[in-house]
Design a protein around this motif. Sequence first.
Motif, PDB file in Angstrom:
ATOM      1  N   LYS A 197      16.031  14.962   5.735  1.00 27.16           N
ATOM      2  CA  LYS A 197      16.161  16.634   5.167  1.00 27.16           C
ATOM      3  C   LYS A 197      14.961  17.261   5.470  1.00 27.16           C
ATOM      4  O   LYS A 197      13.655  16.961   4.993  1.00 27.16           O
ATOM      5  CB  LYS A 197      16.558  16.366   3.631  1.00 27.16           C
ATOM      6  N   PRO A 198      14.958  18.604   5.837  1.00 29.29           N
ATOM      7  CA  PRO A 198      13.766  19.469   6.197  1.00 29.29           C
ATOM      8  C   PRO A 198      13.061  19.859   5.063  1.00 29.29           C
ATOM      9  O   PRO A 198      11.710  19.961   4.990  1.00 29.29           O
ATOM     10  CB  PRO A 198      14.481  20.600   7.107  1.00 29.29           C
ATOM     11  N   ASN A 199      13.923  19.956   3.892  1.00 31.89           N
ATOM     12  CA  ASN A 199      13.372  20.427   2.639  1.00 31.89           C
ATOM     13  C   ASN A 199      13.461  19.463   1.658  1.00 31.89           C
ATOM     14  O   ASN A 199      13.999  19.829   0.419  1.00 31.89           O
ATOM     15  CB  ASN A 199      13.853  21.860   2.422  1.00 31.89           C
ATOM     16  N   THR A 200      13.178  18.536   1.678  1.00 25.21           N
ATOM     17  CA  THR A 200      13.419  17.374   0.804  1.00 25.21           C
ATOM     18  C   THR A 200      12.523  17.369  -0.345  1.00 25.21           C
ATOM     19  O   THR A 200      11.301  17.998  -0.300  1.00 25.21           O
ATOM     20  CB  THR A 200      13.195  16.043   1.400  1.00 25.21           C
ATOM     21  N   ALA A 201      13.082  17.167  -1.530  1.00 21.34           N
ATOM     22  CA  ALA A 201      12.097  17.019  -2.766  1.00 21.34           C
ATOM     23  C   ALA A 201      11.358  16.174  -2.847  1.00 21.34           C
ATOM     24  O   ALA A 201      10.380  15.902  -3.847  1.00 21.34           O
ATOM     25  CB  ALA A 201      13.024  17.493  -4.034  1.00 21.34           C
ATOM     26  N   TYR A 202      11.388  15.033  -1.863  1.00 24.68           N
ATOM     27  CA  TYR A 202      10.727  13.983  -2.062  1.00 24.68           C
ATOM     28  C   TYR A 202       9.844  13.848  -0.773  1.00 24.68           C
ATOM     29  O   TYR A 202      10.048  13.001   0.240  1.00 24.68           O
ATOM     30  CB  TYR A 202      11.306  12.699  -2.200  1.00 24.68           C
ATOM     31  N   PRO A 203       8.880  14.398  -0.310  1.00 23.74           N
ATOM     32  CA  PRO A 203       8.043  14.672   0.920  1.00 23.74           C
ATOM     33  C   PRO A 203       7.344  13.313   1.171  1.00 23.74           C
ATOM     34  O   PRO A 203       7.390  12.958   2.439  1.00 23.74           O
ATOM     35  CB  PRO A 203       7.091  15.633   0.982  1.00 23.74           C
ATOM     36  N   ALA A 204       6.997  12.443   0.125  1.00 23.71           N
ATOM     37  CA  ALA A 204       6.182  11.343   0.555  1.00 23.71           C
ATOM     38  C   ALA A 204       7.098  10.376   1.329  1.00 23.71           C
ATOM     39  O   ALA A 204       6.619   9.281   1.772  1.00 23.71           O
ATOM     40  CB  ALA A 204       5.520  10.537  -0.868  1.00 23.71           C
ATOM     41  N   LYS A 207       8.815  10.453   4.016  1.00 22.69           N
ATOM     42  CA  LYS A 207       8.459  10.676   5.204  1.00 22.69           C
ATOM     43  C   LYS A 207       7.320   9.685   5.814  1.00 22.69           C
ATOM     44  O   LYS A 207       7.096   9.558   6.997  1.00 22.69           O
ATOM     45  CB  LYS A 207       8.243  12.093   5.660  1.00 22.69           C
ATOM     46  N   LEU A 208       6.511   9.285   4.906  1.00 22.57           N
ATOM     47  CA  LEU A 208       5.384   8.532   5.086  1.00 22.57           C
ATOM     48  C   LEU A 208       5.406   6.966   5.079  1.00 22.57           C
ATOM     49  O   LEU A 208       4.387   6.435   5.563  1.00 22.57           O
ATOM     50  CB  LEU A 208       3.867   8.949   4.310  1.00 22.57           C
ATOM     51  N   PHE A 209       6.396   6.274   4.439  1.00 23.01           N
ATOM     52  CA  PHE A 209       6.250   5.028   4.039  1.00 23.01           C
ATOM     53  C   PHE A 209       6.507   4.316   5.290  1.00 23.01           C
ATOM     54  O   PHE A 209       7.320   4.706   6.177  1.00 23.01           O
ATOM     55  CB  PHE A 209       7.076   4.408   2.993  1.00 23.01           C
ATOM     56  N   GLU A 252       0.597  -1.179  -0.055  1.00 22.46           N
ATOM     57  CA  GLU A 252      -0.110   0.188   0.164  1.00 22.46           C
ATOM     58  C   GLU A 252       0.856   1.035  -0.077  1.00 22.46           C
ATOM     59  O   GLU A 252       0.424   2.454  -0.556  1.00 22.46           O
ATOM     60  CB  GLU A 252      -1.102   0.071   1.314  1.00 22.46           C
ATOM     61  N   ASP A 253       2.305   0.976   0.424  1.00 22.35           N
ATOM     62  CA  ASP A 253       3.145   2.227   0.477  1.00 22.35           C
ATOM     63  C   ASP A 253       4.009   2.210  -0.859  1.00 22.35           C
ATOM     64  O   ASP A 253       4.889   3.350  -0.817  1.00 22.35           O
ATOM     65  CB  ASP A 253       3.759   2.273   1.870  1.00 22.35           C
ATOM     66  N   GLU A 258      17.032  10.686   3.189  1.00 19.58           N
ATOM     67  CA  GLU A 258      16.107  11.863   2.425  1.00 19.58           C
ATOM     68  C   GLU A 258      14.979  12.139   3.414  1.00 19.58           C
ATOM     69  O   GLU A 258      14.606  13.448   3.554  1.00 19.58           O
ATOM     70  CB  GLU A 258      15.590  11.390   1.220  1.00 19.58           C
ATOM     71  N   GLN A 259      14.768  11.357   4.218  1.00 20.23           N
ATOM     72  CA  GLN A 259      13.547  11.415   5.239  1.00 20.23           C
ATOM     73  C   GLN A 259      13.975  12.779   6.250  1.00 20.23           C
ATOM     74  O   GLN A 259      13.188  13.649   6.633  1.00 20.23           O
ATOM     75  CB  GLN A 259      13.362  10.369   6.009  1.00 20.23           C
TER      76      GLN A 259
END
Length: 320
Positions: A169-176, A178-180, A139-140, A166-167
Amino acid sequence: PPPPPPPPRRCDASSVAWAQLEFSGSMPFNKFMDTHVNNANNTGNSSATANNRSQVFDYSIWQHCCEALGDEIIMPHWFGVDLYTNAKSRVHPVTGSASPTLFVAAGGTSSGLHVDFLQTHFWMGLCHGRKRWRLVPSEDLALLYPTYLTDLNPSFPFDINAAMEEQSKPNTAYPALKLFRLYEAVLEAGDIIFVPRGWPHQVENLATSVAISANFIDESNLEAARKEAEILGLVSEDPQLVAGMLKEAEASGLPQKLAASSVSTEAAHQGEPLRAFKHRHGEPRTPQETQRIMTRVAQAMVVGGAFLCVLGAVRPWRTQ
């Protein structure tokens, strides 16, 4: 004849190949062991070189090694139905199905983040060593920014280690990222792991490891596997044929028949011998045995044809 040499693979972080694994030539098994396993144990596994070592990855025991290992392998009783074996053995009656397969690798090697093909489930039994498994629920999958390049097997811009960096990094270009969700397990010798269809996973060999595995289709993933095979079958013949076999299996009630034929006695909890498992799924002979029979038939036809040619040449001469 000896089995063909295994085609070793090595993990390349820059590769977009499945699991970031690139073929690294071919060599006899004893040379592979001396070069990439025994030598690694003697010299250590520095971070600069360990993951660049080749490994035997997904080498078919049934096709190549059954005469040596067939009597030693017991298929786990939890996975007693395999429609993929049945379909592949019918699509390729000479070369047969592939599973189970062999994995051999030195400590420090790994595979990249990947998803197994055709919506198959997967199991692996570890015979020797230690393996670190990290898995992401299906699902992730979309949170890992998958890219589909040539088929329905995704490539990922990050492995698990890079994704976790990457998670942070405060201003990552891949914010998703942080959710998996991430699940982790360390396999020891004697352990078996089950990976459901569609789960991205990444594996690291913590020590020299020997494992046996299989991808399989049963009633729980039959529909998903058939649909993916039908899509792939639009551009390739092999999955089209597999899809047809899966559809036929579904219509005939084969999953239920195979489940019913699986040994249900108390002794079955120890598993089923490989040859018996394959026979129950429609493969009474190993590919090597089938090929030997075909070779003998071909030789007999050649000898018979030569005899008829000689006979045809002698008979007119005798009538003169």
